[in-house]
Design a protein around this motif. Structure first.
Motif, short mmCIF file in Angstrom:
data_model
loop_
_atom_site.label_atom_id
_atom_site.label_comp_id
_atom_site.label_asym_id
_atom_site.label_seq_id
_atom_site.Cartn_x
_atom_site.Cartn_y
_atom_site.Cartn_z
N GLN A 125 -18.66 -13.98 47.95
CA GLN A 125 -18.98 -12.59 48.21
C GLN A 125 -19.10 -11.86 46.88
OE1 GLN A 125 -19.59 -10.94 51.21
NE2 GLN A 125 -20.18 -9.29 49.82
N MET A 126 -20.28 -11.33 46.61
CA MET A 126 -20.56 -10.68 45.34
C MET A 126 -20.75 -9.19 45.56
SD MET A 126 -23.18 -13.47 43.67
CE MET A 126 -24.46 -13.16 44.90
N SER A 127 -20.00 -8.39 44.81
CA SER A 127 -20.07 -6.94 44.91
C SER A 127 -20.36 -6.34 43.54
CB SER A 127 -18.76 -6.37 45.46
OG SER A 127 -18.47 -6.88 46.74
N SER A 128 -20.77 -5.07 43.53
CA SER A 128 -21.07 -4.36 42.28
C SER A 128 -21.97 -5.19 41.38
CB SER A 128 -19.76 -3.99 41.56
OG SER A 128 -18.94 -3.18 42.37
N LEU A 129 -23.02 -5.70 41.94
CA LEU A 129 -23.89 -6.62 41.20
C LEU A 129 -24.59 -5.92 40.04
CD1 LEU A 129 -25.31 -8.62 44.19
CD2 LEU A 129 -24.12 -9.61 42.22
N LYS A 130 -24.76 -6.67 38.96
CA LYS A 130 -25.39 -6.20 37.74
C LYS A 130 -26.61 -7.06 37.45
CE LYS A 130 -20.78 -5.36 35.83
NZ LYS A 130 -19.86 -5.69 34.70
N PRO A 131 -27.57 -6.54 36.68
CA PRO A 131 -28.71 -7.37 36.28
C PRO A 131 -28.28 -8.66 35.58
CG PRO A 131 -29.20 -5.09 35.83
CD PRO A 131 -27.76 -5.14 36.26
N GLY A 143 -12.75 -9.64 39.95
CA GLY A 143 -12.68 -8.28 40.47
C GLY A 143 -13.93 -7.85 41.20
N ARG A 144 -15.03 -8.57 41.01
CA ARG A 144 -16.28 -8.25 41.70
C ARG A 144 -16.68 -9.32 42.70
NH1 ARG A 144 -20.89 -8.11 39.07
NH2 ARG A 144 -20.24 -9.55 37.40
N PHE A 145 -16.39 -10.57 42.38
CA PHE A 145 -16.74 -11.69 43.26
C PHE A 145 -15.49 -12.21 43.95
CE2 PHE A 145 -20.76 -13.32 40.86
CZ PHE A 145 -21.28 -12.04 40.87
N SER A 146 -15.66 -12.76 45.13
CA SER A 146 -14.56 -13.34 45.88
C SER A 146 -15.01 -14.64 46.53
CB SER A 146 -14.05 -12.36 46.94
OG SER A 146 -12.99 -12.93 47.68
N ILE A 147 -14.26 -15.71 46.31
CA ILE A 147 -14.59 -17.01 46.88
C ILE A 147 -13.67 -17.28 48.06
CG2 ILE A 147 -13.05 -18.33 45.38
CD1 ILE A 147 -15.24 -20.49 45.25
N SER A 148 -14.21 -17.89 49.10
CA SER A 148 -13.42 -18.19 50.29
C SER A 148 -14.10 -19.30 51.08
CB SER A 148 -13.24 -16.94 51.16
OG SER A 148 -14.49 -16.49 51.65
N ARG A 149 -13.42 -19.77 52.10
CA ARG A 149 -14.04 -20.73 53.00
C ARG A 149 -13.65 -20.41 54.43
NH1 ARG A 149 -11.15 -25.00 55.26
NH2 ARG A 149 -9.03 -25.35 54.42
N ALA A 150 -14.52 -20.76 55.35
CA ALA A 150 -14.25 -20.56 56.77
C ALA A 150 -13.17 -21.52 57.23
CB ALA A 150 -15.52 -20.76 57.58
N ASN A 151 -12.32 -21.05 58.13
CA ASN A 151 -11.22 -21.89 58.60
C ASN A 151 -11.63 -22.83 59.72
OD1 ASN A 151 -11.40 -20.12 60.78
ND2 ASN A 151 -9.50 -19.04 60.28
N SER A 152 -12.80 -22.64 60.28
CA SER A 152 -13.28 -23.49 61.37
C SER A 152 -14.57 -24.23 61.06
CB SER A 152 -13.47 -22.66 62.64
OG SER A 152 -14.42 -21.64 62.44
N GLU A 153 -15.16 -23.95 59.91
CA GLU A 153 -16.39 -24.60 59.50
C GLU A 153 -16.30 -25.00 58.04
OE1 GLU A 153 -19.76 -22.50 62.31
OE2 GLU A 153 -19.28 -21.55 60.40
#
Length: 128
Positions: free
Chosen positions: A85-91, A69-79
Motif C-alpha cells: 500500500q503506497m501513500s503520499s506518492l512522489k514523482p 511511513g508512506r508505504f505499508s507491506i502486508s499479506r492476506a490471511n486467507s490468500e
C-alpha cells in the motif's frame, strides 16, 4: 518452484495512493522473505520493503528509509497475496516494481542477492 505475479501498477498523481499486489504460489519454508524492489530508468534495482511470511504481526516487516511511513507491506490471511500500500506518492517513486522471494538461511533481506525468484514487474508512474 515459486511463482510471483505483480499487478496494480498505473499512472497516478503526486500525493495520491496506490496498492500493488503480488500473487505468490509454490512458496516453501526456505523462501523466508517476500519483498518488493523497484527500478527506475537508468538506475539500479533498489530495495523497497519485505515481509517475513510466517511472522506477520510479529515485527516481520522491513522498509527502506525512502518509503518508511508512506508505504505499508502486508499479506492476506486467507490468500497467498502480498500487498504494498503506497501513500503520499512522489514523482521519485516512479519505477517498475518487482515482487521477489528470498532463498536460503543466511540472508540480508535488503539485498538483491538474497532473492532467487522474481516477478516480471508492474509499472508505477507518479505525475506532478
Amino acid at each position: 518452484q515459486v511463482q510471483l505475479v505483480e499487478s496494480g501498477g498505473r499512472l497516478v498523481q503526486t500525493g495520491h495512493s496506490l496498492q500493488l499486489s503480488c500473487a505468490v504460489s509454490g512458496r516453501t519454508a526456505s523462501n523466508y522473505y517476500i519483498g518488493w524492489f523497484r527500478q527506475a530508468p537508468g538506475k539500479e534495482r533498489e530495495f523497497v520493503s519485505a515481509i517475513a511470511w510466517s511472522r506477520v504481526g510479529a515485527g516481520g516487516t522491513i522498509y527502506a528509509d525512502s518509503v518508511r511511513g508512506r508505504f505499508s507491506i502486508s499479506r492476506a490471511n486467507s490468500e497467498n497475496i502480498m500487498y504494498l500500500q503506497m501513500s503520499s506518492l512522489k514523482p521519485e517513486d516512479t519505477a517498475v516494481y518487482y515482487c521477489a522471494a528470498s532463498q536460503g538461511l543466511l540472508l540480508v533481506p535488503q539485498s538483491r542477492n538474497a532473492y532467487a525468484y522474481w516477478g516480471q514487474g508492474t509499472q508505477v508512474t507518479v505525475s506532478s
